[in-house]
Scaffold this motif. Structure first.
Motif, PDB file in Angstrom:
ATOM      1  N   GLY A 174     -30.550  35.089 -79.386  1.00  0.00           N
ATOM      2  CA  GLY A 174     -30.466  35.588 -78.017  1.00  0.00           C
ATOM      3  C   GLY A 174     -29.357  34.937 -77.220  1.00  0.00           C
ATOM      4  O   GLY A 174     -28.692  35.593 -76.404  1.00  0.00           O
ATOM      5  N   THR A 175     -29.135  33.650 -77.450  1.00  0.00           N
ATOM      6  CA  THR A 175     -28.077  32.940 -76.728  1.00  0.00           C
ATOM      7  C   THR A 175     -26.717  33.567 -77.006  1.00  0.00           C
ATOM      8  O   THR A 175     -25.887  33.719 -76.099  1.00  0.00           O
ATOM      9  CB  THR A 175     -28.078  31.448 -77.133  1.00  0.00           C
ATOM     10  N   ASN A 204     -26.434  37.357 -75.599  1.00  0.00           N
ATOM     11  CA  ASN A 204     -26.326  37.436 -74.140  1.00  0.00           C
ATOM     12  C   ASN A 204     -25.006  36.891 -73.597  1.00  0.00           C
ATOM     13  O   ASN A 204     -24.819  36.843 -72.385  1.00  0.00           O
ATOM     14  CB  ASN A 204     -27.482  36.663 -73.496  1.00  0.00           C
ATOM     15  N   ASP A 205     -24.097  36.500 -74.480  1.00  0.00           N
ATOM     16  CA  ASP A 205     -22.818  35.923 -74.063  1.00  0.00           C
ATOM     17  C   ASP A 205     -21.820  37.041 -73.756  1.00  0.00           C
ATOM     18  O   ASP A 205     -21.330  37.728 -74.653  1.00  0.00           O
ATOM     19  CB  ASP A 205     -22.274  35.020 -75.169  1.00  0.00           C
ATOM     20  N   SER A 206     -21.504  37.206 -72.496  1.00  0.00           N
ATOM     21  CA  SER A 206     -20.594  38.283 -72.082  1.00  0.00           C
ATOM     22  C   SER A 206     -19.136  38.008 -72.433  1.00  0.00           C
ATOM     23  O   SER A 206     -18.290  38.913 -72.343  1.00  0.00           O
ATOM     24  CB  SER A 206     -20.715  38.512 -70.571  1.00  0.00           C
TER      25      SER A 206
END
Length: 351
Positions: free
Chosen positions: A138-139, A142-144
């Motif tokens: 998830g980390t 979720n990194d744009s």
């Protein structure tokens, strides 16, 4: 919060060895990792989940996995700030592995502090380890700052790393449970490569190179370097559990004997001891022994068989050859020098 490039900006002028690298940046990198641990939507979620996990992660050790991920990114000329989420993800995986490992081993200490399952209870500790695992992919997703293709490739690396680590852990626990004493040094190497080398060396380096835009040749070279040095790291970890200074070990000293672990030294000794000595070592390994005198006797048997010296030489030779191969593919740079120093630290660290 500072970016990782800001944190590392003085590395080329002030830090020479990998040990200095860890000493200077572990704390700030730990803060970065912990910034990816979210908060709950109910106060009791924080009480029973997020706060204890954060406290546990704050006692996070050397943070070598995120730091070598950054170094690999720099070694291929990449933008190190893009590796922040992936580096944090690998440290979350490490947290989960330690929590679950301590429960499986019935351990009492981790980095000098009582294990999480003793302070929070086994149920909550398992849950916290599960959360840390959930944070891994998830980390990254979720990194744009990462493009979709890079995210997919990085997450695929993390998924494969997780499977291999679990496979290695299955061998480690299963051999002890079934009182297997027919394990060979070659069997041990398969277990240790899966359990430790991928997630402590190969994958952090490969992911750093992927995010840094390295060539396929560079990515593979760094992965191979991480496998060899990660294996040496595990062997040294096993050695420290047996012959390190008890007061500086920061976990149960000689607990590998108590848990009946088939370490490199144990499997080598079982192949090389005389029958009566072999029988005595098996007796100690089977008894969940905690008496310091008996544990010392087991170590003496491994020393008499030459197994401790054999393991130490094996790890040293492994890293020496790995460093020579690295030079053939990765261009000279401060980052490459740091990775070479990393190999030396892996086999010479004291705790």
């Amino acid at each position: 919060m500072e970016t990782i490039s800001e944190i590392l900006k003085s590395v080329d002028s002030q830090v020479v060895s990998f040990e200095e690298y860890l000493d200077n940046y572990a704390g700030k990198v730990g803060d970065l990792v912990n910034s990816y641990i979210p908060r709950g939507t109910h106060p009791d979620m924080n009480k029973y989940l997020y706060d204890p996990l954060l406290t546990y992660s704050q006692n996070g050790g050397k943070r070598h996995r995120p730091l070598i991920c950054f170094t690999a990114c720099l070694a291929v000329g990449g933008n190190v700030d893009l590796a922040m989420s992936a580096a944090a993800a690998m440290e979350h995986f490490h947290t989960a592995a330690l929590i679950h490992d301590d429960i499986a081993d019935e351990a009492t200490l981790r980095r000098g502090e009582p294990c999480l399952h003793l302070t929070q209870g086994t149920g909550l500790a398992i849950n916290m380890g599960d959360l840390a695992l959930a944070l891994v992919n998830g980390t990254v997703m979720n990194d744009s700052t990462l493009d979709d293709a890079t995210k997919i490739r990085v997450v695929t690396e993390l998924i494969n790393m997780t499977r291999r680590t679990v496979e290695g852990q299955a061998l480690d626990i299963g051999w002890a449970r079934d009182e297997r004493y027919d394990i060979t040094p070659e069997d041990y190497l398969v277990m240790a490569i899966h359990k430790t080398a991928h997630y402590s060396g190969a994958v952090p380096l490969a992911i750093g190179a992927i995010i840094g835009g390295g060539t396929e040749c560079e990515i593979q070279a760094l992965r191979d370097y991480g496998l060899d040095t990660g294996l040496a790291f595990q062997i040294q970890d096993d050695l420290l559990n047996l012959i390190g200074a008890e007061e500086s070990a920061n976990k149960d000293f000689r607990s590998d004997i108590t848990e009946g672990k088939r370490t490199f030294m144990v499997v080598h000794a079982l192949q090389n001891l005389q029958d009566d000595q072999r029988a005595r070592l098996i007796e100690v390994l089977s008894a969940k022994e905690r008496d310091p005198k008996v544990l010392a006797e087991a170590v003496e048997l491994m020393e008499d068989s030459g197994s401790i010296e054999y393991a130490r030489n094996f790890a040293e030779n492994l890293t020496s050859a790995a460093k020579e191969r690295l030079k053939e593919t990765i261009s000279p740079s401060q980052a490459r020098d740091m990775l070479e120093s990393m190999a030396d630290w892996f086999v010479r660290r004291l705790m």
